[in-house]
Write a protein that holds these residues in place. Structure first.
Motif, PDB file in Angstrom:
ATOM      1  N   PHE A 135      13.716  63.948  84.586  1.00  0.00           N
ATOM      2  CA  PHE A 135      14.266  64.501  83.366  1.00  0.00           C
ATOM      3  C   PHE A 135      13.960  65.991  83.350  1.00  0.00           C
ATOM      4  O   PHE A 135      13.160  66.479  84.130  1.00  0.00           O
ATOM      5  CB  PHE A 135      13.657  63.813  82.143  1.00  0.00           C
ATOM      6  N   VAL A 187      22.603  60.221  76.824  1.00  0.00           N
ATOM      7  CA  VAL A 187      21.157  60.068  76.923  1.00  0.00           C
ATOM      8  C   VAL A 187      20.613  59.485  75.631  1.00  0.00           C
ATOM      9  O   VAL A 187      19.803  58.585  75.625  1.00  0.00           O
ATOM     10  CB  VAL A 187      20.481  61.424  77.231  1.00  0.00           C
ATOM     11  N   ASP A 231      21.471  55.889  75.309  1.00  0.00           N
ATOM     12  CA  ASP A 231      20.599  55.134  76.212  1.00  0.00           C
ATOM     13  C   ASP A 231      19.264  54.858  75.546  1.00  0.00           C
ATOM     14  O   ASP A 231      18.757  53.746  75.583  1.00  0.00           O
ATOM     15  CB  ASP A 231      20.361  55.933  77.501  1.00  0.00           C
TER      16      ASP A 231
END
Ligand SMILES: Nc1ncnc2c1ncn2[C@@H]1O[C@H](COP(=O)(O)OP(=O)(O)OP(=O)(O)O)[C@@H](O)[C@H]1O
Ligand SMILES: [Mg+2]
Lengths: 255, 263
Positions: B259, B10, B13
């Protein structure tokens, strides 16, 4: 006395294409603690029956009694597991989805979490409570739906092809777990399916519906086999064949 | 450890996204520089360096900040006012058929009269002070927010509502705990669109009738032929819009539950 009685229930929809009699003269008594499987081909009116028992829709003929009182609206005494998994709340975690009914009743955060954890473990998702529905597989979502209904401690569970969209292996696993949970909790279950083996594996009785228009209950077959059921046993096969013959007639039009 | 690998991907990213933005902006400035230095070669089209230098001067003199604050304050005030009016109306239209019948003609009528066309009446009614700008921003915000909020209410899945009902929810609980949160992403999307409209409107309003703001900066720069000032104002608008839009996207994602939002 039966927990739920359907007395000559009928449902006619009035839509754009005119009137459609989905269900006609459907009568059935569900005893407290039984696991009733309702089998039928697609479009024969299974969901319509369930929606009326749940109180989402009203019969246009006959009546449905719960403890002798006509069903008028949905209520916390009848937990529903829906055919798809659109019914989960995307903005809540798995655990908060399970505890949703408890929140409605004003249960405090600590008690709610503890109880939700208990049901999370019961459906075999220990440690996955923090995930959101978008992070769960199809089978996991159905488990969450079942846990959410159970956590609310309803008198009966209404399940609409809960495992219909799952692969055969996952389905077998979930069937086993549902059977075990039912043995533990002894909730009355109305379970809709179009899978004969599933019906015979889970049900204490199997009802076969006649194809619509005017879908109705054609036959009810008691399944007096001990749990857990041995699917390769002769007795299981015999019941399977009996139900299969009824369904076969239905598909091939012999009435 | 699986949780560790997930978190670190994450993070990479996010890093990749930020790096992408930086590279994208850098490319924009390089092309701008090349175009100004080799293609157009006109004092009417300054490159990024003179504009940057001019921006520094304007910042040192506290002029740029003042204009930005003036414009953003109007945008925020009008935008919040418009949203505060639009959200309840949209919820009512989406929930009650009678309200829909009554109010939909209004929204369908006014949303085709652009705020820019309302500047003249706004100035006549409210003068050239703050009120007219706040009115215009609120006006441009309201209808977009109403329409997307109402659409959001209509799009709440039937099974979500039924599930709550058979868990024992009252009508009020269905509304507050199911319909409302399910509609939040739609509301935020409407607000995001409205924010873009607000930028258009504030510049137009400040160009025509104002004593400060980025629109006023643009107008004065045109009068005195300060071409760098124009570009400073344009870049400032672009950056401000970009940043506000980022904030909205983050909010929308968080509410949509993609999320681990703490909402
Ligand atoms: N709201 C509705 N309006 C009009 N007709 C409907 C409505 N709901 C169901 N029907 C019709 O009633 C019949 C029974 O539908 P129902 O959803 O109960 O079938 P089902 O047995 O659950 O099928 P499946 O196994 O495919 O889920 C169908 O012919 C369907 O077209
Ligand atoms: Mg169905």
């Amino acid at each position: 006395m039966a927990l739920v009685s359907l007395e000559g229930v009928g449902k006619t929809y009035h839509g754009r294409t005119g009137a459609w009699e989905a269900v006609r003269d459907f009568s059935l008594d569900l005893a407290d603690g039984e696991f009733f499987c309702l089998l039928g081909t697609s479009g024969c009116g299974k969901t319509t029956v369930l929606n009326m028992v749940a109180g989402f829709e009203q019969p246009t003929a006959g009546r449905i009694l719960l403890d002798g009182v006509p069903v008028e609206r949905p209520g916390a005494d009848r937990g529903v597991v829906f055919q798809g998994h659109d019914s989960l709340y995307d903005w809540l975690t798995a655990l908060d989805n399970i505890g949703f009914g408890l929140r409605l009743r004003g249960l405090g955060r600590r008690d709610r979490r503890a109880k939700a954890e208990h049901y999370l473990n019961m459906v075999g998702l220990t440690g996955q409570g923090a995930k959101h529905p978008s992070e769960l597989s199809g089978g996991m979502k159905q488990r969450i739906q079942i846990a959410r209904a159970l956590a609310n401690d309803p008198r009966m569970l209404l399940m609409d092809e809960p495992f219909g969209a799952l692969d055969a292996m996952t389905r077998a696993v979930l069937q086993g777990e549902l059977s075990r949970i039912w043995a533990e909790t002894r909730k009355t279950v109305l379970f809709i399916t179009h899978d004969i083996e599933e019906a015979v594996a889970l049900g204490t009785r199997v009802g076969v519906m006649k194809r619509g228009p005017g879908g109705t209950l054609k036959a009810v077959i008691p399944v007096d086999l001990p749990f857990p059921r041995e699917r390769t046993s002769d007795a299981f096969m015999a019941t399977f064949r009996e139900v299969h013959a009824l369904i076969h007639d239905e598909i091939h039009g012999a009435h | 450890m699986p949780s560790f690998t997930m978190r670190s991907t994450v993070r990479t990213d996010k890093l990749a996204t930020v790096a992408g933005y930086v590279a994208g902006f850098a490319l924009l400035f390089v092309i701008w520089h090349l175009a100004a230095a080799y293609l157009v070669k006109s004092i009417l089209f300054p490159g990024p360096w003179p504009v940057f230098e001019r921006a520094l001067v304007l910042i040192e003199d506290n002029i740029l900040q003042e204009q930005i604050v003036a414009s953003m304050r109007r945008i925020m005030q009008g935008f919040l006012l418009g949203s505060a009016i639009g959200i309840p109306i949209g919820l009512a239209i989406g929930s009650f058929r009678i309200v829909r019948w009554l109010l939909e003609p209004w929204t369908e009528f006014f949303r085709f009269i652009p705020a820019v066309a309302m500047i003249t009446v706004a100035v006549i009614w409210f003068g050239i002070g703050e009120e007219s700008k706040i009115f215009l921003i609120a006006y441009t915000t309201v209808f977009v927010v109403v329409i997307s909020t109402a659409a959001g209410v209509g799009a709440v899945g039937r099974d979500k509502i039924r599930a709550a009902q058979c868990l024992g929810a009252s009508r009020l609980q269905v509304f507050a705990l199911v319909a409302l949160p399910a509609t939040v992403p739609y509301i935020l999307t409407g607000m995001r669109l409205a924010m873009a409209n607000a930028f258009v409107t504030i510049v137009a309003a400040e160009l025509i009738a104002s004593n400060d703001g980025l629109g006023k900066l643009l107008w004065d720069a045109r009068l005195f032929m300060q071409i760098e000032d124009i570009f400073v104002a344009l870049v400032a608008l672009g950056l401000l819009g970009f940043l506000t839009d980022r904030v909205f996207r983050v909010l929308i994602r968080a509410f949509a539950g993609r999320f681990n939002a703490t909402v």
